[in-house]
Design a protein around this motif. Structure first.
Motif: not given
Length: 163
Positions: A20, A24, A28
């Protein structure tokens, strides 16, 4: 080390960064967009794993995502002056010391509140009273009713302790 690309699960296992969080970091921009298999699965190489370890270590030291992005840019720039890296590290030290001071203050406040609570079957509780106040623990900001309730509770506590 594998010769070919690895899956996100294997990348997570090798770096200690959850799948996860890997997704992410990719979203980003801390991690480059992963290559994809024909089936659409993300594939990572050794350079990606190295970046993930770098990011994990920086997060372990409390750096913000923005600071990590700056550090990654400096890390990738082999012609960088180390002064920029040191400045980021010194800012992090100052931020950590400020947070430590804030946390110590919070701990002192909670210690005082816990000490003033009898912890018995009665419903009166200065901890909950404090949490419900608009301004926090400052007695000067409490109304006289709040002070009176705390004084009564403190007297009960002293009686309970035999003081």
């Amino acid at each position: 080390m594998s010769a070919g690309p690895i899956t996100i699960g294997e990348a997570a296992r090798r770096t200690g960064v959850s799948a996860k969080m890997i997704r992410w970091y990719e979203a980003t921009g801390l991690l480059p967009t992963a290559a994809r298999s024909e089936a659409g699965y993300r594939h990572y190489d050794e350079a990606d794993l190295h970046t993930l370890r770098f990011v994990r270590r920086a997060r372990d030291l409390g750096f913000s995502v923005d600071a990590i992005a700056d550090l990654l840019a400096l890390w990738r720039d082999r012609a960088r002056p180390s002064a920029g890296v040191k400045a980021i590290a010194e800012q992090q030290i100052a931020d950590l010391r400020r947070r430590i001071t804030e946390l110590e203050g919070m701990a002192r406040t909670l210690e005082r509140l816990a000490e003033s609570c009898c912890g018995d079957e009665r419903p009166e509780c200065p901890i909950l009273d404090d949490l419900a106040t608009e301004d926090g623990p400052s007695a000067a900001r409490r109304g006289s009713a709040g002070l009176e309730a705390h004084a009564t509770h403190a007297m009960h506590l002293r009686d309970k302790r035999g003081r």
